[in-house]
Motif scaffolding. Structure first.
Motif, short mmCIF file in Angstrom:
data_model
loop_
_atom_site.label_atom_id
_atom_site.label_comp_id
_atom_site.label_asym_id
_atom_site.label_seq_id
_atom_site.Cartn_x
_atom_site.Cartn_y
_atom_site.Cartn_z
N ASN A 137 0.75 -1.19 -0.07
CA ASN A 137 0.00 0.11 -0.03
C ASN A 137 0.80 1.32 0.02
O ASN A 137 0.11 2.25 0.08
N GLN A 138 2.21 1.26 0.01
CA GLN A 138 3.13 2.40 -0.07
C GLN A 138 4.07 2.19 -0.84
O GLN A 138 4.77 3.35 -1.26
N ARG A 139 4.28 0.95 -1.27
CA ARG A 139 5.65 0.94 -2.09
C ARG A 139 5.31 0.26 -3.60
O ARG A 139 4.43 -0.72 -3.48
N ALA A 140 5.90 0.63 -4.61
CA ALA A 140 5.45 -0.12 -5.87
C ALA A 140 6.31 -1.35 -5.88
O ALA A 140 5.83 -2.54 -6.72
N ASP A 141 7.50 -1.80 -5.13
CA ASP A 141 8.29 -2.74 -4.94
C ASP A 141 8.49 -3.04 -3.59
O ASP A 141 9.59 -2.54 -3.05
N ALA A 142 7.83 -3.88 -2.82
CA ALA A 142 8.02 -4.29 -1.51
C ALA A 142 8.72 -5.56 -1.24
O ALA A 142 8.70 -6.10 -0.20
N ARG A 143 9.22 -6.22 -2.25
CA ARG A 143 9.66 -7.55 -2.24
C ARG A 143 10.96 -7.84 -1.15
O ARG A 143 11.18 -8.78 -0.72
N ASN A 144 11.74 -6.49 -1.08
CA ASN A 144 12.91 -6.85 0.06
C ASN A 144 12.44 -6.61 1.40
O ASN A 144 13.53 -6.82 2.26
N ASP A 145 11.30 -6.37 1.70
CA ASP A 145 10.61 -6.29 3.11
C ASP A 145 10.08 -7.59 3.51
O ASP A 145 9.38 -8.42 3.00
N PRO A 146 10.95 -8.18 4.48
CA PRO A 146 10.77 -9.50 5.13
C PRO A 146 9.10 -9.69 5.52
O PRO A 146 8.59 -10.82 5.41
N ALA A 147 8.64 -8.45 6.07
CA ALA A 147 7.27 -8.94 6.32
C ALA A 147 6.44 -8.79 5.45
O ALA A 147 5.29 -9.67 5.55
N TRP A 148 6.69 -8.18 4.24
CA TRP A 148 5.67 -8.30 3.16
C TRP A 148 5.84 -9.84 2.59
O TRP A 148 4.82 -10.31 2.38
N ARG A 149 7.06 -10.54 2.52
CA ARG A 149 7.03 -11.64 2.02
C ARG A 149 6.32 -12.67 2.96
O ARG A 149 5.99 -13.65 2.57
N GLU A 150 6.49 -12.45 4.41
CA GLU A 150 5.64 -13.12 5.07
C GLU A 150 4.16 -13.34 5.11
O GLU A 150 3.66 -14.32 4.95
N ARG A 151 3.66 -11.96 4.79
CA ARG A 151 2.31 -11.93 4.69
C ARG A 151 1.91 -12.81 3.62
O ARG A 151 0.67 -13.44 3.45
N VAL A 152 2.54 -12.70 2.33
CA VAL A 152 2.12 -13.11 1.05
C VAL A 152 2.22 -14.92 1.24
O VAL A 152 1.37 -15.51 0.88
N LEU A 153 3.63 -15.44 1.95
CA LEU A 153 3.62 -16.59 2.14
C LEU A 153 2.44 -17.24 3.12
O LEU A 153 2.08 -18.59 3.13
N ILE A 154 1.83 -16.52 4.12
CA ILE A 154 0.75 -17.20 4.98
C ILE A 154 -0.34 -17.44 4.19
O ILE A 154 -1.04 -18.71 4.59
N TRP A 155 -0.53 -17.02 3.06
CA TRP A 155 -1.70 -17.81 2.22
C TRP A 155 -1.37 -19.06 2.07
O TRP A 155 -2.67 -19.75 1.97
N TYR A 156 -0.22 -19.45 1.54
CA TYR A 156 0.05 -20.65 1.18
C TYR A 156 -0.26 -21.90 2.12
O TYR A 156 -0.09 -22.90 2.19
N SER A 157 -0.40 -21.58 3.55
CA SER A 157 -0.62 -22.31 4.77
C SER A 157 -2.17 -22.46 4.75
O SER A 157 -2.36 -23.39 5.50
N ARG A 158 -3.16 -21.57 3.85
CA ARG A 158 -4.46 -21.89 3.96
C ARG A 158 -4.88 -23.15 3.51
O ARG A 158 -4.54 -23.39 2.14
N PRO A 159 -5.69 -23.99 3.96
CA PRO A 159 -6.06 -25.32 3.26
C PRO A 159 -6.83 -25.02 2.07
O PRO A 159 -7.84 -24.17 1.92
N SER A 160 -6.48 -25.82 1.17
CA SER A 160 -7.08 -25.66 -0.29
C SER A 160 -8.50 -25.73 -0.41
O SER A 160 -9.22 -25.21 -1.22
N ASN A 161 -9.18 -26.48 0.75
CA ASN A 161 -10.50 -26.77 0.49
C ASN A 161 -11.34 -25.50 1.44
O ASN A 161 -12.61 -25.45 1.51
N ALA A 162 -10.45 -24.55 1.86
CA ALA A 162 -11.22 -23.58 2.68
C ALA A 162 -11.96 -22.63 1.68
O ALA A 162 -11.60 -22.32 0.61
#
Length: 253
Positions: A137-162
């Motif tokens: 919401n503030q940067r065009a490229d936030a990929r170097n931010d570990p917190a941004w990467r962690e938020r993105v990765l959290i989705w992958y732990s969501r069960p696929s049948n949810a």
């Protein structure tokens, strides 16, 4: 493959599509996980417009009503596998279990491309999608931010049948929503993201080709979520559908 899509898209009626919101992205030089030369060169992305949200069940239902060639009971097997819209209650209805505001899933590349054509648009390229999805919401490229990467990765732990969330998440700096954390998304050139059997193919004609060992040559290796999307998309055929694969559209400037 596109020729096949054009054949069936000829069945589309010349009807105006429902208005959808698109926002302008400036493009520019971008360090992709898939280097433009297969080694280290950045991608060059022209300015383009991107749909602010994924296409929803309600929008795709309206599309099939206007263009019945894309109904579940009419689409040829060549253009969609047996899972196409199989979660809907009927050939022309969502049913009580499906929210109209959820992103549509179980749609093939052919169907997604035809929908975008109905909005005088197209599917985004991989580089366009990756470029847009790098923002917060503030940067065009936030990929170097570990917190941004962690938020993105959290989705992958969501069960696929949810159940899928409804669209409408917080907008990023461009005004785009739900690029990460809702669904996987088709891209126009998904079949260029080839998985090779030999990392020496990196220097061949397919500049996007990679394999498990060759992935070590990829840039931004810490962004595993993006690499997972590359691996998933590269495994698909244009007629495939999955429970968590949707799409949004783009327009060239």
């Amino acid at each position: 493959m596109k020729r096949l899509a054009v054949i069936l898209s000829g069945l589309l009626l010349a009807l105006p599509a429902a208005a959808a919101d698109y926002v302008a992205l400036p493009g520019g030089s971008f360090s992709s996980v898939l280097p433009a030369d297969g080694k280290v060169a950045p991608a060059r992305i022209a300015p383009f417009h991107l749909r602010t949200e994924p296409v929803t069940n309600a929008e795709f239902l309206a599309f099939t009503q206007k263009h019945p060639a894309w109904r579940r009971d009419r689409v040829p097997a060549l253009f969609a596998d047996a899972g196409y819209l199989s979660h809907w209650a009927g050939d022309g209805s969502l049913g009580a279990a499906i929210s109209p505001s959820q992103p549509v899933t179980r749609v093939s590349w052919f169907a997604a491309e035809a929908y975008c054509e109905s909005e005088q648009a197209r599917l985004p390229t991989w580089y366009e999608w990756e470029y847009a999805a790098a923002a917060d919401n503030q940067r065009a490229d936030a990929r170097n931010d570990p917190a941004w990467r962690e938020r993105v990765l959290i989705w992958y732990s969501r069960p696929s049948n949810a159940p899928l969330p409804e669209i409408g998440g917080a907008a990023d700096v461009h005004g785009v929503r739900d690029l990460n954390g809702v669904v996987w998304e088709w891209v126009d050139d998904f079949n260029a993201l080839l998985v090779g059997s030999d990392s020496r193919d990196q220097d061949g004609a397919d500049k996007f080709k990679f394999c498990g060992a060759g992935a070590l040559n990829m840039q931004e290796k810490e962004n595993y979520a993006t690499l997972m999307r590359v691996a998933m998309l590269s495994s698909l055929k244009a007629s495939n559908t999955t429970t968590n694969l949707g799409f949004r559209c783009a327009k060239s400037d």
